[in-house]
Design an enzyme around this catalytic site. Structure first.
Site, short mmCIF file in Angstrom:
data_model
loop_
_atom_site.label_atom_id
_atom_site.label_comp_id
_atom_site.label_asym_id
_atom_site.label_seq_id
_atom_site.Cartn_x
_atom_site.Cartn_y
_atom_site.Cartn_z
CD GLU A 7 68.19 -36.56 36.41
OE1 GLU A 7 67.34 -37.18 35.64
OE2 GLU A 7 67.94 -35.52 36.55
CB THR A 43 60.75 -40.28 39.95
OG1 THR A 43 60.28 -39.17 38.77
CG2 THR A 43 61.84 -41.06 39.13
#
Length: 327
Positions: A148, A201
Site C-alpha cells: 500500500e 486516492t
C-alpha cells in the site's frame, strides 16, 4: 517489519510447488465511520494472480490483464512483484528462486474498493503458498502494508487487513501493527455502486483536515464504539445508528457526483447506512439481507443512469475467508 527480520525460517525446498493460482477479494475500507482502522472483504470483485516457479532466478511479470495498460510491468514498480521480491529477500532466497507472475484484474483501478491491496494480497498469498506456507497470515501483513505504501504513498492496513484475513477487521495500531478480527453478523450485506468518475486516492486524502473539533471527534469515537458493540451483539439497529461519519464524509462527498441523493435513495430503500467505500468514488449501502442491498444498489444505479453517469454494481455478503487457492 523489524520483528520479522529476527526470525529464522527453515524452508523445505521439496515442498515448493510448481505453480499456484490465487483470488483475493475487494474490500470496503473505513466501514463509513472508521477512517483508516475498519474494513471488510467482499465476495466479488477481486483480483487473481497465477504464479509459476521457473529455473532462472528473479521475479518477473509475464502479463497483466484487465488494467487497460495502467500498471507497470517493471518488477520493481509493480506492487505485486515488488512485495514478492521483498518477501523472498526476507527469507534469504531472492537469488535462488525464479518466479513469474500473471496478474488478472477483475476490478476497476481507482474504484475505492482496494484494487492495489487485492493484487498485493493475492501475490503475497500466492508466493507463500508456492513456498509451502512458511509465514502465517499475521506475518504476511507487514509486507501487504508495504504494498500500500508503494501504491499510494501511505502504508495503511484498512484494505489489506480484511483482504488478507477475511471478514471485518480493526487496525488497533501501527507501531506495532495490531489487527483484530471482528464478528460478522450473518445477514450483513453490502450493495456497492462504482460511479465511473475519477477520484484519485492521493487527491481524496489531501482534502482531509489535519485538525478536527473535539465535539466531532467525540461523536466519531462513539459511533465507532457503537458499531463494534453492534457487531458483537448482532444488533442491526445499533449498527445502523452508529454508522455515521462526521469527519471524512463531508469533505470527500464533494468529489462524488450525486452523493447525497444516492444516500437518500439507499436509506429510503431500507439500508442500515450509506457512505463512501475507501477514498471513493464507490459508495456502499450497508443492509440487513441481500434483497435490501440489491434493491438499494439497483435504485442508485438507475438514478446515476438518469444523470448520464455510467456505473458498476456489486452485491455481496461479507467475505469471511479472504484469499483462496483456485487450483
Amino acid at each position: 517489519m523489524e520483528s520479522l527480520e529476527k526470525k529464522q525460517y527453515e524452508l523445505d525446498f521439496t515442498k515448493i510447488r510448481e505453480s499456484v493460482r490465487v483470488f483475493a477479494p475487494a474490500t470496503v475500507a473505513n466501514m463509513i465511520c472508521g477512517f483508516d482502522i475498519l474494513g471488510f472483504a467482499v465476495d466479488y470483485p477481486g483480483d487473481e494472480v497465477a504464479m509459476y516457479r521457473v529455473e532462472e532466478p528473479g521475479v518477473r511479470i509475464r502479463t497483466i490483464v484487465g488494467d487497460d495498460g495502467k500498471l507497470p510491468l517493471d518488477a520493481d514498480r509493480n506492487t505485486v512483484s515488488a512485495c514478492v521480491k521483498m518477501l523472498l529477500a526476507h527469507l534469504g532466497i531472492q537469488d535462488e528462486l525464479g518466479i513469474e507472475i500473471e496478474l488478472t484484474k477483475h476490478m476497476p483501478i481507482g474504484s475505492g474498493l482496494g484494487s492495489s491491496s487485492a493484487s498485493t494480497v493475492a501475490g503475497l498469498f500466492a508466493v507463500n503458498s508456492l513456498l509451502g506456507n512458511p509465514l502465517s497470515k499475521e506475518e504476511l501483513m507487514p509486507f501487504c502494508v508495504e504494498g500500500e505504501r508503494l501504491a499510494c504513498g501511505h502504508g495503511h492496513a484498512d484494505n489489506v487487513a480484511p483482504a488478507l484475513m477475511g471478514g471485518i477487521t480493526l487496525v488497533r495500531g501501527y507501531q506495532p501493527l495490531d489487527v483484530i478480527k471482528l464478528p460478522v453478523p450473518d445477514e450483513l450485506y453490502a450493495g456497492i455502486v462504482f460511479p465511473q468518475v475519477d477520484v484519485p486516492t492521493r487527491d481524496a486524502r489531501q482534502l482531509i483536515k489535519e485538525k478536527v473539533l473535539l465535539k466531532d471527534a467525540v461523536t466519531q469515537w462513539g459511533n465507532i464504539a457503537g458499531l463494534i458493540a453492534g457487531l458483537y451483539e448482532r444488533d442491526y439497529a445499533l449498527i445502523s445508528r452508529s454508522m455515521h461519519d462526521v469527519l471524512i464524509e463531508p469533505t470527500r462527498a464533494i468529489l462524488i457526483p450525486e452523493f447525497y441523493e444516492m444516500k437518500r435513495i439507499a436509506l429510503a430503500a431500507g439500508a442500515l447506512s450509506f457512505g463512501i467505500s475507501g477514498s471513493g468514488p464507490s459508495v456502499v449501502a450497508i443492509a440487513r439481507g441481500k434483497e435490501v442491498a440489491e434493491q438499494a444498489a439497483s435504485f442508485i444505479q438507475q438514478h446515476l443512469t438518469q444523470c448520464e453517469i455510467e456505473s458498476l454494481k456489486y452485491v455481496s455478503s461479507v467475505n469471511v475467508d479472504g484469499p483462496k487457492l483456485l487450483d
